[in-house]
Design an enzyme around this catalytic site. Sequence first.
Site, short mmCIF file in Angstrom:
data_model
loop_
_atom_site.label_atom_id
_atom_site.label_comp_id
_atom_site.label_asym_id
_atom_site.label_seq_id
_atom_site.Cartn_x
_atom_site.Cartn_y
_atom_site.Cartn_z
N ASP A 25 -10.65 22.54 50.46
CA ASP A 25 -11.92 23.18 50.80
C ASP A 25 -11.70 24.63 51.26
O ASP A 25 -10.78 24.91 52.03
CB ASP A 25 -12.53 22.36 51.95
CG ASP A 25 -13.89 22.86 52.36
OD1 ASP A 25 -14.81 22.77 51.54
OD2 ASP A 25 -14.03 23.31 53.51
N GLU A 80 -11.03 25.04 46.01
CA GLU A 80 -12.40 25.53 46.09
C GLU A 80 -12.32 26.98 46.53
O GLU A 80 -12.17 27.28 47.72
CB GLU A 80 -13.25 24.74 47.08
CG GLU A 80 -14.71 25.13 46.94
CD GLU A 80 -15.49 25.23 48.26
OE1 GLU A 80 -16.71 25.32 48.20
OE2 GLU A 80 -14.87 25.26 49.33
C1 BGC Z 1 -18.05 22.63 51.17
C2 BGC Z 1 -19.31 22.66 51.97
C3 BGC Z 1 -18.96 22.91 53.43
C4 BGC Z 1 -18.07 24.16 53.58
C5 BGC Z 1 -17.44 24.22 54.94
C6 BGC Z 1 -17.54 24.02 51.39
O1 BGC Z 1 -17.25 24.83 50.53
O2 BGC Z 1 -18.26 22.38 49.82
O3 BGC Z 1 -20.05 21.48 51.82
O4 BGC Z 1 -20.14 23.10 54.15
O5 BGC Z 1 -17.01 24.13 52.67
O6 BGC Z 1 -16.46 23.25 55.08
#
Ligand code: BGC
Length: 552
Positions: A201, A243
């Site tokens: 993430d 991500e």
């Molecule tokens: C996740 C979100 C989250 C954020 C903070 C992101 O990119 O997909 O759902 O709110 O990270 O952790």
Amino acid sequence: MAEASLWYKDAVFYELYVRAFCDSNGDGHGDLRGVSRRLDYLAELGVDCIWLLPTYPSPLVDDGYDISGHYGIHPDYGTLDDFKELVRAAHERGLRVITDLVLNHTSDQHPWFQASRRRQEPYTDYYVWSDSDHRYREARIIFIDTQPSNWTWDSLRGQYYWHRFYGEQPDLNYDNPAVQDEMLRVMRFWLDLGLDGFRADAVPYLYESEGTNCENLPETHAYLKRVRAVIAEEYPQAILLAEANQWPEDVRPYFGGNPRDPSVPGDEFHMSFHFPVMPRLFMALGREDREPIVEILRRTPPLPFNSQWCTFLRNHDELTLEMVTEEERHWMWNYYAREPRMRLNLGIRRRLAPLVDGDRCRLELLYSLLFTLIGSPTIYYGDEIGMGDNIWLPDRNGVRTPMQWDAGHNAGFSDAPPDRLYSPLIADSDFGYERVNVAAQRADPYSLWHTIANMVRMRKTHRALGWGACEILPVTNSAVLAIVRTHGAEVVLAVHNLSSQPQPTLLDLRPWHGLRIEALFAQREFPGSLGDKPCALTLQPYEYFWLQMVPT
Ligand code: BGC
């Protein structure tokens, strides 16, 4: 130890929100045992890898992305044994399982943060503390609708702490070697349970540095390379999926390797989401013009041979519009989110089917683009049946409603009394569970579910769709996008009419002159073999077809 097979290059991913999927104990919340019960469904859909959204202990300010304990399971979801059993049962069916690894931050309720507030060793410097809230001013705010600043004052410690997301999610301090090691321990713990990897993430924000926007810093890449080295050495079967909501040229370094030589193996992430292509699929459809897609593909650098993009149409967050221009963002909002409630931060909080008014032709067209362009596709739970959303629920909850299994009690999601469900069901006349549900669609061979399952199957049997080079066939009509995927002798051509009107097209298939045509997906007849003249045809509104060119 050598790294294992490149299975992820032609895998189909399924993003699954555990709370929404299936409630095994009637408490109104989906749980891990519920997911285990539904594994046969996922195997039948044909997906290869399940991505579980976070199931760690959490006060749920950010629906589990605010972790308050890294070595357990939130009681709503079950136990560690349930998690192990889910992984085991998935493997038994040939399914892989990854989950979120949240490196950037924890919950403010995490014992590390509570100790850090009190300056208790060894946690004093686990977070980014400052006497001033004027540092790192060039870093943007991500949750712009709710967060006035990336700094929040903590009266106990008498300092500000840094956070890129909610104030309840303090960022970890990666300048501290103890934090670096701590997160490697977390990673090993879950991989030791048999997990197949992580969706990592929010990776661009691990480090901060004055005078920068605090994204994609060299220190961040250096740490992530360390993470990969541990995986390569100790868990060679596992993958890391980044991500990083960034432009393609800024995402490319997350794969590592040598940007000038794709034959040099990547040494950072195996995969990364391709964020910028996503809104452009919707733009191309809305504008009836392929240019946004063609332009972003042109801007997408080649990857190391052992790497792969991960693509998606929708996910559990708002449809992000960070990777478009200001003018494009306003166009997207005006076209797809007229009602202000549909907008959130720099995005749109709607599900896939409502974005296209439930129109089957446009839904299929979007899926066809997803399945024939570069990358390994991800299906967001419920989008395989065209589930709806509820824009009146707070934050992103409107796209996280219970899975619609059948037309019975609570849509087959839970035995609980309806008022105990964690979220209202979608019950409107267009997308309500009585109309849109898995049981009905599985019983109907012409349903969206069957079309998607066919597309998944097609990817399994045609390697070019996962591994192949991706080229755009020149076609004069700009409402037509013709994608050619080539891998060795295998050639797949996917042609799309992005327009609501019939479109005349001249396809120049002469490079494959003499080959036999095999229709993979098509509503029309094709001649058995390719002649030596361009092929003239009129595509119906939103028509798409996939052809394979087979040596005779
Ligand atoms: C996740 C979100 C989250 C954020 C903070 C992101 O990119 O997909 O759902 O709110 O990270 O952790």
